[in-house]
Design a protein around this motif. Structure first.
Motif, PDB file in Angstrom:
ATOM      1  N   GLY A 170       0.804  -1.207   0.000  1.00  0.00           N
ATOM      2  CA  GLY A 170       0.000   0.000   0.000  1.00  0.00           C
ATOM      3  C   GLY A 170       0.841   1.262   0.000  1.00  0.00           C
ATOM      4  O   GLY A 170       0.724   2.091  -0.901  1.00  0.00           O
ATOM      5  N   PRO A 171       1.708   1.446   0.997  1.00  0.00           N
ATOM      6  CA  PRO A 171       2.502   2.673   1.033  1.00  0.00           C
ATOM      7  C   PRO A 171       3.415   2.852  -0.183  1.00  0.00           C
ATOM      8  O   PRO A 171       3.507   3.953  -0.718  1.00  0.00           O
ATOM      9  N   MET A 172       4.072   1.808  -0.628  1.00  0.00           N
ATOM     10  CA  MET A 172       4.978   1.958  -1.767  1.00  0.00           C
ATOM     11  C   MET A 172       4.177   2.239  -3.032  1.00  0.00           C
ATOM     12  O   MET A 172       4.535   3.104  -3.829  1.00  0.00           O
ATOM     13  N   GLY A 173       3.077   1.533  -3.204  1.00  0.00           N
ATOM     14  CA  GLY A 173       2.225   1.802  -4.362  1.00  0.00           C
ATOM     15  C   GLY A 173       1.686   3.220  -4.331  1.00  0.00           C
ATOM     16  O   GLY A 173       1.640   3.908  -5.360  1.00  0.00           O
ATOM     17  N   SER A 174       1.307   3.681  -3.153  1.00  0.00           N
ATOM     18  CA  SER A 174       0.799   5.052  -3.028  1.00  0.00           C
ATOM     19  C   SER A 174       1.890   6.064  -3.361  1.00  0.00           C
ATOM     20  O   SER A 174       1.615   7.086  -4.014  1.00  0.00           O
ATOM     21  N   LEU A 175       3.100   5.826  -2.910  1.00  0.00           N
ATOM     22  CA  LEU A 175       4.199   6.745  -3.204  1.00  0.00           C
ATOM     23  C   LEU A 175       4.453   6.800  -4.717  1.00  0.00           C
ATOM     24  O   LEU A 175       4.574   7.890  -5.296  1.00  0.00           O
TER      25      LEU A 175
END
Length: 183
Positions: A170-175
């Motif tokens: 989630g966080p890496m995809g969001s970044l």
């Protein structure tokens, strides 16, 4: 009486990675490793000319493993956006693998803080990762090189955050999505 198994170069390297993670770089010497493996130093010197050669072999293995996903990602993913997202995720997964004796990225980075040769190796790996991230960002219309550094830095440190430590997708995809939205 059964014969004692002869240790391979790989056995010594695995023991070295485990020792590095558990005890730090001071444990990467022939005698402590021999004690760990319940054998003699002679076996160590059968496989490695000296301790610096052992250190170089450890770094060779780490470098190969750290960079191995790159060619696969470039080949398997069709769009540069998908490549960017997957590269970020794969680096994150590798850098934060909980089976640290098989993946000593954090320990090697800590070792690099006090050893110039190790720091050079880490810089080489990071440089190759940054070059590919920058290229993929340029393919997506993002030309600011700082974004590649932001993504790489995030991939390395995201698992050290306490909240949602097991959810890096989630966080890496969001970044990556955020950066791509900047075009």
């Amino acid at each position: 009486m059964t014969a004692k198994k002869r240790l391979s170069k790989s056995d010594w390297l695995q023991a070295g990675f485990a020792a590095l993670v558990e005890e730090g770089p001071t444990a990467l010497k022939a005698e402590p490793l021999a004690r760990r493996l319940k054998t003699t130093k002679g076996s160590f010197y059968w496989h490695f000319a000296d301790v610096p050669a052992f250190h170089a072999a450890l770094l060779d293995v780490w470098e190969a493993e750290a960079l191995s996903p790159i060619a696969r990602i470039v080949e398997e993913e069709s769009s540069s956006g998908a490549k960017l997202r997957r590269l970020g995720q794969d680096i994150t997964d590798y850098a934060s693998d909980v089976t640290a004796d098989k993946n000593p990225e954090r320990a090697i980075r800590a070792w690099a803080q006090g050893d110039g040769g190790v720091a050079d190796r880490v810089a080489k790996v990071d440089g190759l990762r940054l070059n590919l991230l920058s290229e993929l960002l340029r393919d997506n219309g993002i030309t600011n090189p700082d974004w590649a550094r932001v993504i790489l830095g995030s991939t390395i440190g995201i698992k050290s955050l306490p909240a949602n430590a097991n959810d890096t997708g989630g966080p890496m995809g969001s970044l990556v999505d955020l950066v791509l939205a900047l075009r």
